[in-house]
Design a protein around this motif. Sequence first.
Motif, short mmCIF file in Angstrom:
data_model
loop_
_atom_site.label_atom_id
_atom_site.label_comp_id
_atom_site.label_asym_id
_atom_site.label_seq_id
_atom_site.Cartn_x
_atom_site.Cartn_y
_atom_site.Cartn_z
N GLN B 188 0.89 -1.12 -0.02
CA GLN B 188 -0.05 0.04 0.07
C GLN B 188 0.92 1.23 -0.05
N THR B 189 1.89 1.24 0.86
CA THR B 189 2.73 2.38 0.89
C THR B 189 3.44 2.62 -0.42
N TYR B 190 4.10 1.62 -1.07
CA TYR B 190 4.51 1.81 -2.36
C TYR B 190 3.75 2.12 -3.36
N ALA B 191 2.50 1.63 -3.31
CA ALA B 191 1.46 2.34 -4.36
C ALA B 191 0.88 3.62 -4.08
N LEU B 192 1.19 4.01 -2.81
CA LEU B 192 0.79 5.36 -2.48
C LEU B 192 1.68 6.26 -3.24
N ALA B 193 2.96 5.96 -2.63
CA ALA B 193 4.51 6.84 -3.10
C ALA B 193 4.45 6.93 -4.87
#
Lengths: 328, 287
Positions: B188-193
């Motif tokens: 999720q964090t990667y996708a957000l970034a």
Amino acid sequence: MRSGNSLPRSLLIALLVLAALLPLVARSNQYALVLFTTVLLYGVLATAWNIIGGLAGQLDLAAGAYLGLGAFTVGTLLIRWNISPWLGMILGGLIAVGFALLIGYPLFRFGIREVWYALSSSALVEVLRVAFLIWNQVGGPMERYLPYHEWSLYHLRFATYMPFYYIMLGMLVLALVVNHRVRHSRLGYYLMALGENEDAAEVLGVNTQACKLQALALYAFLVGTAGGVYACMYGFIHPNFFSGPLSTEVAILGIVGGMGITYGPVMAAILLVSTREFLRANLGGQLESFYLVVYSVVLILIALFRPQGIATFVRGAYDRLLSRMVKE
Amino acid sequence: MTDTLIQNLLNGALTGCIYALIALGLSLIFGVMNVVNFAHGDLVMVSMYLTFWIGLGTGIDAAITPLLTFPLLFLIGLLVYYAIIDRTLRQRYVTQIAVTVGLMTFLRALAQLIWKAQPRALPYSLIQGSIQIGSYTILASRLVSAAVSVLVIFGISLFLSRTWAGRAIRAASDDLDAASLHGVDFRQTYALAFGLGSALTAIAGGLLMTFQQVDPTMGVRFGLLSWCVLAMAGLGSIPGLLISGVIVGAAEAMGMSLWDPRARSLVIYLLFILVLWLRPRGLFGRK
């Protein structure tokens, strides 16, 4: 991935004979000849790239720089001083090597790796393109045409593309032999070691800097000489020969072909470049650049689903065939 | 002579703020997930075309279109992440580069297919006029663009330091394992970034369209340009990004006015190579 890498000699000879006979099929169809020669050219470039990219694991994106240097050396020598491209090719290769060492030494000396190496090598292509665009004595914005000759071996100029096909085929064989020899030499093992893990290789006593420079020099020489043939084949030189898209495409062929596998890049060049040209010929008419959309999707799919390279497909099929034959 | 030089430097420095904004998006993507995105510059190009399209179709001004294109590019970023990038995280970096180079070719060819090869520009912008300071003229659109860029960069830096999601991004960038132990979902964090990094190009694209034209090949320039800014700034320093952006913009303008208009990219690339050789960690980097 990088092991067990030899096709039987008989198969190689059969393939070579097939390749030598191919122009007879095309006869005087110049389009087909250009197409075949272009495929071979990309095969040479990607095979040369395989030394620095596949074996040494350095993602070099500067093929266009060395190609352009070779082309401009041959072109300038021929136009100005009527020096034969045969000599020009060698000189062009050497100039490309000199330039590669000049650039490579500080890059490797300062430990520039991975993405930063890729980016600075790709910056190099653009730097040279603009430099030759501004340098009016040699480059400049206009094409410079090589003298026209109906059939001159000295000037390496022919009215048909047929001789270029054979010259390029010869260069491909040379590139493959160099690749094969390097791969099975001490240098090759060092390169593969540092390609896997540079720090570990260094700790084990591999002089990584010198090895990488040697690989870079071999690559630059092959690409530079191919650039000389390229100039003669198209009959002109232009700063756009320092092409970023060509450079990335060479690297992509090397990657999707199978890094470090000797015949992988050639296979990728045959499959992908002819696919691209086929798409261009068939779709280009109605929809400009639609072929590139399709082509890039194919590239992405191969890179995603066959990251070890398409050469592993063929080897898998070949091994299965062999084991079936053994069983029977 | 000096007057034109200072004039050009001013313009270059202002454009440099937009470069910093583009590089911030790249820095989020590269810094957090260590993914080398060659297609970043082409996302800027796509944003500019979307701005052009919206401007032509609805008459909405380029300065306001980011309100529409920002969420759109965020979605495109998410799509690219889940469809492509996510599958390459465990691969060697060359595979990642092959994939993003494929994406770059795809975006460029698509732009050529839809919008043809000639440059496009919007006829007018809401932000009109210019400001006189002494003997120097500053286009209002450039000034506003630079100000908006700085504000957005400031806003993103607040987001990264004040919100949970922002802190998760920074944590994942520092130490993924430790972050995972503290309940950060890395995908999720990667996708957000990735989404956020791509969405920032929407703002940059809109701002650039207020005073520039767009053509399908300009992605390369923005790509290498933002890598140059990032290399100079190093990872993890947002003020450093802004300063580097201004330096790159000014250097580009200087090359154009002192040397040759065609030398603009030459100056940037030479600067890039020099920085890599002499300061591989960047001027302001911390890792």
